[in-house]
Design a protein around this motif. Structure first.
Motif, PDB file in Angstrom:
ATOM      1  N   GLN A  12      -5.431  -8.564   8.275  1.00 15.58           N
ATOM      2  CA  GLN A  12      -6.172  -7.671   7.383  1.00 15.58           C
ATOM      3  C   GLN A  12      -5.894  -6.206   7.707  1.00 15.58           C
ATOM      4  OE1 GLN A  12      -8.856  -7.962   4.828  1.00 15.58           O
ATOM      5  NE2 GLN A  12      -7.604  -9.780   4.501  1.00 15.58           N
ATOM      6  N   GLY A  44      -2.143  -5.579   6.839  1.00 15.29           N
ATOM      7  CA  GLY A  44      -1.981  -5.615   5.388  1.00 15.29           C
ATOM      8  C   GLY A  44      -2.609  -4.410   4.711  1.00 15.29           C
ATOM      9  N   GLY A  45      -3.714  -3.919   5.272  1.00 15.56           N
ATOM     10  CA  GLY A  45      -4.330  -2.715   4.732  1.00 15.56           C
ATOM     11  C   GLY A  45      -3.465  -1.486   4.945  1.00 15.56           C
ATOM     12  N   ILE A  46      -2.821  -1.400   6.101  1.00 18.44           N
ATOM     13  CA  ILE A  46      -1.924  -0.277   6.383  1.00 18.44           C
ATOM     14  C   ILE A  46      -0.689  -0.346   5.494  1.00 18.44           C
ATOM     15  CG2 ILE A  46      -0.386   0.697   8.137  1.00 18.44           C
ATOM     16  CD1 ILE A  46      -2.513  -0.177  10.229  1.00 18.44           C
ATOM     17  N   GLN A  47      -0.127  -1.556   5.360  1.00 20.61           N
ATOM     18  CA  GLN A  47       1.099  -1.736   4.575  1.00 20.61           C
ATOM     19  C   GLN A  47       0.846  -1.866   3.066  1.00 20.61           C
ATOM     20  OE1 GLN A  47       4.281  -1.692   5.781  1.00 20.61           O
ATOM     21  NE2 GLN A  47       3.326  -1.078   7.691  1.00 20.61           N
ATOM     22  N   LYS A  48      -0.419  -2.011   2.682  1.00 17.94           N
ATOM     23  CA  LYS A  48      -0.779  -2.235   1.274  1.00 17.94           C
ATOM     24  C   LYS A  48      -0.068  -3.469   0.718  1.00 17.94           C
ATOM     25  CE  LYS A  48      -2.975   1.799   0.852  1.00 17.94           C
ATOM     26  NZ  LYS A  48      -3.884   1.889   1.947  1.00 17.94           N
ATOM     27  N   ASP A  49      -0.068  -4.531   1.516  1.00 15.45           N
ATOM     28  CA  ASP A  49       0.622  -5.772   1.155  1.00 15.45           C
ATOM     29  C   ASP A  49      -0.427  -6.840   0.849  1.00 15.45           C
ATOM     30  OD1 ASP A  49       1.977  -8.257   1.126  1.00 15.45           O
ATOM     31  OD2 ASP A  49       3.515  -7.486   2.481  1.00 15.45           O
ATOM     32  N   GLU A  50      -0.497  -7.230  -0.406  1.00 13.55           N
ATOM     33  CA  GLU A  50      -1.514  -8.180  -0.855  1.00 13.55           C
ATOM     34  C   GLU A  50      -1.325  -9.564  -0.242  1.00 13.55           C
ATOM     35  OE1 GLU A  50      -5.030  -8.820  -2.386  1.00 13.55           O
ATOM     36  OE2 GLU A  50      -3.994  -6.898  -2.612  1.00 13.55           O
ATOM     37  N   LEU A 103      -2.798  -9.460   3.234  1.00 13.39           N
ATOM     38  CA  LEU A 103      -4.255  -9.403   3.111  1.00 13.39           C
ATOM     39  C   LEU A 103      -4.841 -10.765   2.746  1.00 13.39           C
ATOM     40  CD1 LEU A 103      -4.676  -5.992   1.241  1.00 13.39           C
ATOM     41  CD2 LEU A 103      -5.430  -6.542   3.574  1.00 13.39           C
ATOM     42  N   ARG A 156     -15.578  -4.728  -2.459  1.00 14.52           N
ATOM     43  CA  ARG A 156     -14.331  -4.014  -2.129  1.00 14.52           C
ATOM     44  C   ARG A 156     -13.932  -3.106  -3.287  1.00 14.52           C
ATOM     45  NH1 ARG A 156     -10.855  -5.202   1.952  1.00 14.52           N
ATOM     46  NH2 ARG A 156     -10.265  -3.084   1.442  1.00 14.52           N
ATOM     47  N   ASP A 163     -15.211  -0.291   1.655  1.00 14.58           N
ATOM     48  CA  ASP A 163     -13.908  -0.279   2.329  1.00 14.58           C
ATOM     49  C   ASP A 163     -14.029   0.249   3.753  1.00 14.58           C
ATOM     50  OD1 ASP A 163     -12.729  -1.330   0.089  1.00 14.58           O
ATOM     51  OD2 ASP A 163     -11.955   0.584  -0.650  1.00 14.58           O
ATOM     52  N   TYR A 186     -13.311  -2.106   7.364  1.00 11.65           N
ATOM     53  CA  TYR A 186     -12.487  -1.848   8.542  1.00 11.65           C
ATOM     54  C   TYR A 186     -13.322  -1.727   9.815  1.00 11.65           C
ATOM     55  CZ  TYR A 186      -8.581  -1.499   5.419  1.00 11.65           C
ATOM     56  OH  TYR A 186      -7.621  -1.806   4.491  1.00 11.65           O
TER      57      TYR A 186
END
Length: 141
Positions: free
Chosen positions: A25, A28-34, A37, A100, A106, A110
């Motif tokens: 999580q 994935g949040g840093i990379q913006k990769d669904e 996530l 979310r 948000d 985190y």
């Protein structure tokens, strides 16, 4: 004594799921990769629900434990306390998933992940100390 020996064997699965799900999580949040996530969310949900089995087994093990040292009692109570912190933290995280997209949700997302990871580590630390320092569930293990 069965449950006291079973608990340390079972506990690694949900804790690994919660820990890895939290890492996924955060990454994935840093990379913006669904995809990452989604994988992280799956691990957290699965780890959360399997944690109940481990907590029940741990609760059933308590009457069989012979805790004589005060330090061991302190470690046992800390282990249980942090386990309940895990439960509360990830239950709150699951509820907040409905909100979310809002700034406060948000931010809480985190913060809960960071706190959840810390509680998993601390629960594992105290549990490991109970097994390896104090010889739980028994010295004949």
């Amino acid at each position: 004594m069965f449950f006291a020996k079973l608990h340390p064997l079972l506990v690694h699965f949900p804790m690994a799921l919660l820990f890895s799900g939290t890492l996924f999580q955060l990454f994935g949040g840093i990379q913006k990769d669904e995809t990452i996530l989604t994988a992280g969310g799956f691990n957290i949900y699965f780890g959360f629900w399997t944690m109940f089995i481990v907590m029940i087994v741990g609760g059933l093990a308590l009457p069989d434990l012979e805790v004589e040292e005060d330090l061991a009692k302190d470690f046992l109570s800390s282990h249980i306390r942090y386990a309940f912190f895990i439960l509360i933290t990830f239950a709150t995280w699951i509820v907040l998933q409905k909100f979310r997209g809002k700034l406060w949700a948000d931010a809480a997302h985190y913060l809960l992940l960071a706190f959840g990871m810390a509680t998993v580590v601390m629960t594992g630390f105290y549990g490991g100390e109970l097994v390896y320092r104090f010889g739980f569930p028994s010295q004949t293990f």
